[in-house]
Design an enzyme around this catalytic site. Structure first.
Site: not given
Ligand code: GLU
Length: 487
Positions: A16, A252-255
């Site tokens: 990321h 966030s890494k999840r985005d």
């Protein structure tokens, strides 16, 4: 002394933006000092780590041209470079800590630990492990093991000690050892924890500077204690500030759109991403905003890394990317645009005829000034390709109602039919002739032609659109417009 720095991602997902920034700062710092940049993998979270993520990370680094001198796939003297291949080494260092009295086995169960946490919280104290198993005798250990308990290894944290982390970005940050509690360094399955393994890796790889995200600052005193226990010098630390989104929230890494390769997919240029992430928490001297990787290497120093959070602003990224698009050769842009145009079925993905290639390059040249990233080429295809213009609405529709319009379009159509070659130059002449012959102001001529051909009031230059559409499509589009206005 040679500067040696590292990027040590956990391969639990794609690379990321924050990770790429850490990698870049390390790369720049190493190469600025003619040192070495190492890439290794912290893959001890067996459940969440994967080779697929590792490949994604390496591919993203390669795409950004952030090359490493030692590490995974590159090799080097201090390998192996994946933690799961280094377990023997961690065992050796665990033994050293046992021998010097800094480590001990702990048999406490999850329930016992939870109870301790609750008791401390109830008293308003920081929940932590206070060392219940520190002084177990061999007999006591035998009894506990006979119960089937599997021990972890904990680090014996000294009492009432001020732990100094001398951070290049934040200055002297002091932690109180009493707030820490004895932490686990080896789990019951024999796998070392992050705070322990990272120190062993940094020591054995002769790392001189640890440059990483601010989220690791609170781990650093735990790591410093291990260096001290081993009697080894502590490296320099530089904790780079968090990256926030424009709302002030944590990126966030999840985005999905924080993944570096997503930007590749959208047709961003790697040199633009590098330029953009370099400025996330670092600033050069002076006003210049555009820096290539080599220029960054030249000027990058840790003392210009900022303490305050960086803001990830996609508008800024688009601005930087459009700068690099303007600088790039049209042939390169055409290659990058191909997947998007190919997706629309207007050009083959494989071999193209010379004519197709010429058209494609001309198309890219006509629009490159307007692009912030290559995926946007799709929005421009309709101006240049096909026999049917977009349906004009609102003001555009009004333009076609002007009383001069039928005459303008008729004369334009006749001239297009007669002309030998449609090119930028001949089209410019042709349009001028119409204004002269009909004695009309430019706008009364160009606007209806533009709307008749594209359905739009704005867009790329007419003299670019007309040759790329080609005679046949121009005439067909005029016909469609005429039919529409009759209907
Ligand atoms: N594996 C850690 C991470 O991905 C790296 C920590 C470090 O650089 O020490 O955040």
């Amino acid at each position: 002394m040679e500067i040696r720095v590292r990027f040590a991602p956990s391969p639990t997902g794609p690379l990321h933006i924050g990770g790429a920034r850490s990698a870049l700062f390390n790369y720049l710092w190493a190469h600025h000092n003619k040192g070495k940049f190492i890439v290794r993998s912290e893959d001890t979270d067996l459940e969440r780590s994967s080779r697929e993520s590792e490949q994604n990370i390496l591919e993203a680094l390669r795409w950004l041209n952030i090359q490493w001198d030692e590490g995974i796939e590159a090799g080097g003297e201090y390998g192996p470079y994946r933690q799961t291949d280094r377990l023997d080494l961690y065992r050796d260092y665990t033994k050293k800590l046992f021998d010097s009295g800094h480590a001990y086995y702990c048999y406490c169960s999850e329930e016992e630990l939870e109870q301790e946490r609750q008791t401390l919280s109830a008293k308003g104290e920081t929940p932590r492990y206070r060392g219940k198993c520190r002084h177990l005798t061999t007999e006591q250990r035998t009894v506990l093991e006979a119960e089937g308990r599997k021990p972890v290894v904990r680090f014996h944290v000294p009492e009432a000690q001020a732990i100094h982390v001398n951070d290049q970005v934040r200055g002297d940050v002091v932690f109180d050892s009493d707030g820490i509690g004895d932490y686990v360094i080896v789990k019951s399955d024999g796998i070392p924890t992050y705070n322990f393994a990272v120190v062993v890796d940094d020591v054995t790889m002769k790392i001189t500077h640890v440059v990483r995200g601010e989220e690791h600052l609170s781990n650093t005193p735990r790591q410093v204690l291990i260096y001290q226990a081993l009697g080894l010098p502590v490296p320099e630390f530089a904790h780079v500030s968090l990256i926030l989104n424009t709302e002030g929230g944590k990126m966030s890494k999840r985005d999905g759109d924080t993944a570096v390769l997503d930007y590749k997919q959208k047709g961003y240029l790697p040199e633009a991403i590098v330029n953009f992430i370099a400025m996330l928490g670092w600033a050069p001297m002076g006003e210049e905003e555009f820096y290539t990787l080599d220029e960054l290497t030249e000027v990058f120093t840790l003392d210009r890394v900022s303490k305050s959070p960086a803001v990830f602003d996609v508008q800024k990224l688009n601005y930087i990317n459009s700068h690099y698009i303007k600088e790039a050769a049209p042939e390169r842009l055409a290659e990058l645009a191909l997947p998007f145009v190919g997706e629309m079925g207007i050009l083959p993905q494989g071999e193209r005829s010379d004519q197709q290639q010429q058209w494609f390059i001309g198309f890219i040249e006509a629009i490159s000034e307007k692009l912030s990233h290559m995926a946007e080429v799709k929005d421009f295809v309709h101006y240049f390709h096909g026999a049917v213009p977009m349906e004009p609405v609102g003001e555009a529709l009004e333009v076609l109602k002007g009383e001069q319009v039928p005459g303008v379009l008729k004369l334009f159509g006749d001239k297009v039919q007669e002309i030998e070659l449609l090119s930028e130059t001949t089209v410019k002449v042709l349009l001028k002739q119409i204004t002269k012959e009909l004695k009309l102001g430019g706008k009364l001529v160009y606007m209806p032609i533009r709307v008749a051909l594209t359905g739009q009031m704005h867009g790329p230059e007419l003299y670019a659109i007309i040759p790329l559409l080609g005679r046949e499509n121009v005439l067909k589009r005029l016909e469609v417009t005429e039919k529409r206005s009759l209907g």
